[in-house]
Write a protein that holds these residues in place. Structure first.
Motif, PDB file in Angstrom:
ATOM      1  N   ASN A  71       0.844  -1.189   0.000  1.00 39.51           N
ATOM      2  CA  ASN A  71       0.000   0.000   0.000  1.00 39.51           C
ATOM      3  C   ASN A  71       0.890   1.254   0.000  1.00 39.51           C
ATOM      4  OD1 ASN A  71      -1.517   2.280   1.358  1.00 39.51           O
ATOM      5  ND2 ASN A  71      -3.163   0.787   1.197  1.00 39.51           N
ATOM      6  N   TYR A  72       0.648   2.137  -0.948  1.00 40.87           N
ATOM      7  CA  TYR A  72       1.459   3.351  -1.126  1.00 40.87           C
ATOM      8  C   TYR A  72       1.430   4.263   0.101  1.00 40.87           C
ATOM      9  CZ  TYR A  72       2.951   7.823  -3.088  1.00 40.87           C
ATOM     10  OH  TYR A  72       3.584   9.009  -3.311  1.00 40.87           O
ATOM     11  N   HIS A  73       0.300   4.336   0.784  1.00 42.16           N
ATOM     12  CA  HIS A  73       0.123   5.255   1.907  1.00 42.16           C
ATOM     13  C   HIS A  73       0.529   4.672   3.255  1.00 42.16           C
ATOM     14  CE1 HIS A  73      -1.954   8.039  -0.714  1.00 42.16           C
ATOM     15  NE2 HIS A  73      -2.686   7.025  -1.149  1.00 42.16           N
ATOM     16  N   ASP A  74       0.550   3.334   3.364  1.00 41.46           N
ATOM     17  CA  ASP A  74       0.793   2.720   4.674  1.00 41.46           C
ATOM     18  C   ASP A  74       1.282   1.285   4.496  1.00 41.46           C
ATOM     19  OD1 ASP A  74       0.753   1.818   7.292  1.00 41.46           O
ATOM     20  OD2 ASP A  74      -1.418   1.991   7.532  1.00 41.46           O
ATOM     21  N   GLU A  75       2.546   1.040   4.837  1.00 40.22           N
ATOM     22  CA  GLU A  75       3.115  -0.311   4.678  1.00 40.22           C
ATOM     23  C   GLU A  75       2.472  -1.339   5.608  1.00 40.22           C
ATOM     24  OE1 GLU A  75       7.177  -0.971   6.281  1.00 40.22           O
ATOM     25  OE2 GLU A  75       7.026   1.093   7.009  1.00 40.22           O
ATOM     26  N   TRP A  76       1.766  -0.889   6.656  1.00 40.07           N
ATOM     27  CA  TRP A  76       1.113  -1.790   7.611  1.00 40.07           C
ATOM     28  C   TRP A  76      -0.390  -1.904   7.344  1.00 40.07           C
ATOM     29  CZ3 TRP A  76       4.803  -4.350   9.746  1.00 40.07           C
ATOM     30  CH2 TRP A  76       6.010  -3.720  10.037  1.00 40.07           C
ATOM     31  N   ALA A  77      -0.837  -1.472   6.198  1.00 33.14           N
ATOM     32  CA  ALA A  77      -2.276  -1.414   5.882  1.00 33.14           C
ATOM     33  C   ALA A  77      -2.948  -2.782   5.976  1.00 33.14           C
ATOM     34  CB  ALA A  77      -2.482  -0.841   4.485  1.00 33.14           C
ATOM     35  N   ILE A  78      -4.135  -2.754   6.583  1.00 30.28           N
ATOM     36  CA  ILE A  78      -5.011  -3.927   6.671  1.00 30.28           C
ATOM     37  C   ILE A  78      -6.397  -3.464   6.259  1.00 30.28           C
ATOM     38  CG2 ILE A  78      -6.035  -5.683   8.162  1.00 30.28           C
ATOM     39  CD1 ILE A  78      -3.619  -5.254  10.058  1.00 30.28           C
ATOM     40  N   ARG A  79      -6.950  -4.119   5.250  1.00 30.61           N
ATOM     41  CA  ARG A  79      -8.248  -3.724   4.718  1.00 30.61           C
ATOM     42  C   ARG A  79      -9.319  -4.725   5.135  1.00 30.61           C
ATOM     43  NH1 ARG A  79      -9.131  -1.646  -1.460  1.00 30.61           N
ATOM     44  NH2 ARG A  79     -10.794  -0.214  -0.924  1.00 30.61           N
ATOM     45  N   TYR A  90     -10.383   0.447   6.116  1.00 31.11           N
ATOM     46  CA  TYR A  90      -9.128   0.006   6.712  1.00 31.11           C
ATOM     47  C   TYR A  90      -9.128   0.104   8.233  1.00 31.11           C
ATOM     48  CZ  TYR A  90      -7.057   0.321   2.063  1.00 31.11           C
ATOM     49  OH  TYR A  90      -6.764   0.130   0.743  1.00 31.11           O
ATOM     50  N   ILE A  91      -8.274  -0.690   8.849  1.00 29.74           N
ATOM     51  CA  ILE A  91      -7.945  -0.472  10.258  1.00 29.74           C
ATOM     52  C   ILE A  91      -7.140   0.821  10.286  1.00 29.74           C
ATOM     53  CG2 ILE A  91      -6.568  -1.294  12.210  1.00 29.74           C
ATOM     54  CD1 ILE A  91      -7.298  -4.148  11.394  1.00 29.74           C
ATOM     55  N   PRO A  92      -7.473   1.761  11.164  1.00 27.83           N
ATOM     56  CA  PRO A  92      -6.760   3.035  11.179  1.00 27.83           C
ATOM     57  C   PRO A  92      -5.244   2.858  11.324  1.00 27.83           C
ATOM     58  CG  PRO A  92      -8.685   3.136  12.579  1.00 27.83           C
ATOM     59  CD  PRO A  92      -8.529   1.698  12.167  1.00 27.83           C
ATOM     60  N   LYS A  93      -4.513   3.725  10.656  1.00 28.84           N
ATOM     61  CA  LYS A  93      -3.052   3.660  10.614  1.00 28.84           C
ATOM     62  C   LYS A  93      -2.429   3.651  12.010  1.00 28.84           C
ATOM     63  CE  LYS A  93       0.730   5.793   8.099  1.00 28.84           C
ATOM     64  NZ  LYS A  93       1.087   6.798   7.080  1.00 28.84           N
ATOM     65  N   LYS A  94      -2.996   4.413  12.925  1.00 28.85           N
ATOM     66  CA  LYS A  94      -2.421   4.490  14.273  1.00 28.85           C
ATOM     67  C   LYS A  94      -2.640   3.214  15.094  1.00 28.85           C
ATOM     68  CE  LYS A  94      -6.409   6.824  16.223  1.00 28.85           C
ATOM     69  NZ  LYS A  94      -6.945   8.012  16.850  1.00 28.85           N
ATOM     70  N   GLN A  95      -3.444   2.264  14.567  1.00 36.99           N
ATOM     71  CA  GLN A  95      -3.753   1.043  15.309  1.00 36.99           C
ATOM     72  C   GLN A  95      -3.393  -0.237  14.564  1.00 36.99           C
ATOM     73  OE1 GLN A  95      -7.897   2.470  15.765  1.00 36.99           O
ATOM     74  NE2 GLN A  95      -7.642   1.909  17.912  1.00 36.99           N
ATOM     75  N   GLN A  97      -0.164  -1.427  13.133  1.00 37.05           N
ATOM     76  CA  GLN A  97       1.168  -2.032  13.022  1.00 37.05           C
ATOM     77  C   GLN A  97       1.287  -3.368  13.759  1.00 37.05           C
ATOM     78  OE1 GLN A  97       4.515   0.458  13.980  1.00 37.05           O
ATOM     79  NE2 GLN A  97       5.989  -1.103  13.422  1.00 37.05           N
ATOM     80  N   ILE A  98       0.842  -3.434  14.980  1.00 38.42           N
ATOM     81  CA  ILE A  98       0.949  -4.695  15.742  1.00 38.42           C
ATOM     82  C   ILE A  98       0.073  -5.769  15.095  1.00 38.42           C
ATOM     83  CG2 ILE A  98       0.400  -5.808  17.948  1.00 38.42           C
ATOM     84  CD1 ILE A  98       1.346  -3.205  19.307  1.00 38.42           C
ATOM     85  N   LEU A  99      -1.133  -5.392  14.669  1.00 38.72           N
ATOM     86  CA  LEU A  99      -2.013  -6.358  14.000  1.00 38.72           C
ATOM     87  C   LEU A  99      -1.384  -6.855  12.701  1.00 38.72           C
ATOM     88  CD1 LEU A  99      -5.412  -4.506  14.535  1.00 38.72           C
ATOM     89  CD2 LEU A  99      -4.487  -6.416  15.865  1.00 38.72           C
ATOM     90  N   ALA A 100      -0.771  -5.956  11.946  1.00 38.46           N
ATOM     91  CA  ALA A 100      -0.112  -6.354  10.696  1.00 38.46           C
ATOM     92  C   ALA A 100       1.037  -7.316  10.974  1.00 38.46           C
ATOM     93  CB  ALA A 100       0.390  -5.114   9.956  1.00 38.46           C
ATOM     94  N   ARG A 101       1.794  -7.057  12.020  1.00 40.50           N
ATOM     95  CA  ARG A 101       2.899  -7.962  12.376  1.00 40.50           C
ATOM     96  C   ARG A 101       2.367  -9.347  12.762  1.00 40.50           C
ATOM     97  NH1 ARG A 101       7.962  -5.544  13.203  1.00 40.50           N
ATOM     98  NH2 ARG A 101       7.915  -3.274  13.152  1.00 40.50           N
ATOM     99  N   LEU A 102       1.252  -9.372  13.483  1.00 36.19           N
ATOM    100  CA  LEU A 102       0.646 -10.662  13.829  1.00 36.19           C
ATOM    101  C   LEU A 102       0.206 -11.400  12.566  1.00 36.19           C
ATOM    102  CD1 LEU A 102      -1.469  -9.598  16.936  1.00 36.19           C
ATOM    103  CD2 LEU A 102       0.412 -11.256  16.932  1.00 36.19           C
ATOM    104  N   MET A 103      -0.425 -10.691  11.644  1.00 35.18           N
ATOM    105  CA  MET A 103      -0.856 -11.312  10.395  1.00 35.18           C
ATOM    106  C   MET A 103       0.346 -11.808   9.589  1.00 35.18           C
ATOM    107  SD  MET A 103      -4.008  -8.871   9.172  1.00 35.18           S
ATOM    108  CE  MET A 103      -4.553  -9.971   7.855  1.00 35.18           C
TER     109      MET A 103
END
Length: 133
Positions: A71-79, A90-95, A97-103
């Motif tokens: 994702n161009y706007h957010d490397e941790w993006a989850i849709r 999307y899951i908000p950017k401020k919330q 990163q940890i969820l993306a790492r788990l995924m």
């Protein structure tokens, strides 16, 4: 001489050992749904026909989460997507990163629809996020 001998694999133990080999979709023992956080979905104003997409949603309906590492706007993006594959935001950017790492580590993260509220031209959508472990 040791009189203790291992028990033969039978019944449930045998079924569990065969899980996935025969295409069976058996639940994993002690699998649980873990509540992580509640979020207000970001980007709903950029989704065409979102109100139609969410019209038939009920509280607790499951939403799919998909990572968007490119994702161009957010490397941790989850849709979030409906079970029919319709994007809803999307899951908000401020919330996220940890969820993306788990995924990225192989954990199953998903949402459960909670509510929606129309505010002018904007639709506020709330979702509870869970992990299956």
């Amino acid at each position: 001489m040791n009189s203790l001998q291992p028990l033969p694999d039978r019944g449930l133990v045998n079924l569990l050992n065969q899980r996935g080999k025969s295409g069976d979709n058996l639940p994993i023992p002690f699998e649980q749904e873990i509540f992580l956080l509640e979020v207000q979905i970001a980007g709903t104003s950029h989704i065409d026909y979102i109100e139609l997409t969410l019209m038939h949603m009920q509280v607790g309906d499951r939403l799919i989460c998909r990572r968007e590492p490119d994702n161009y706007h957010d490397e941790w993006a989850i849709r979030f997507y409906t079970l029919d594959g319709e994007p809803i935001g999307y899951i908000p950017k401020k919330q996220n990163q940890i969820l993306a790492r788990l995924m990225d580590a192989g954990k199953e993260i998903y949402g459960r629809y909670q509510s929606q509220e129309k505010r002018g031209d904007w639709l506020k959508v709330m979702v509870k996020v869970y992990m299956r472990d």
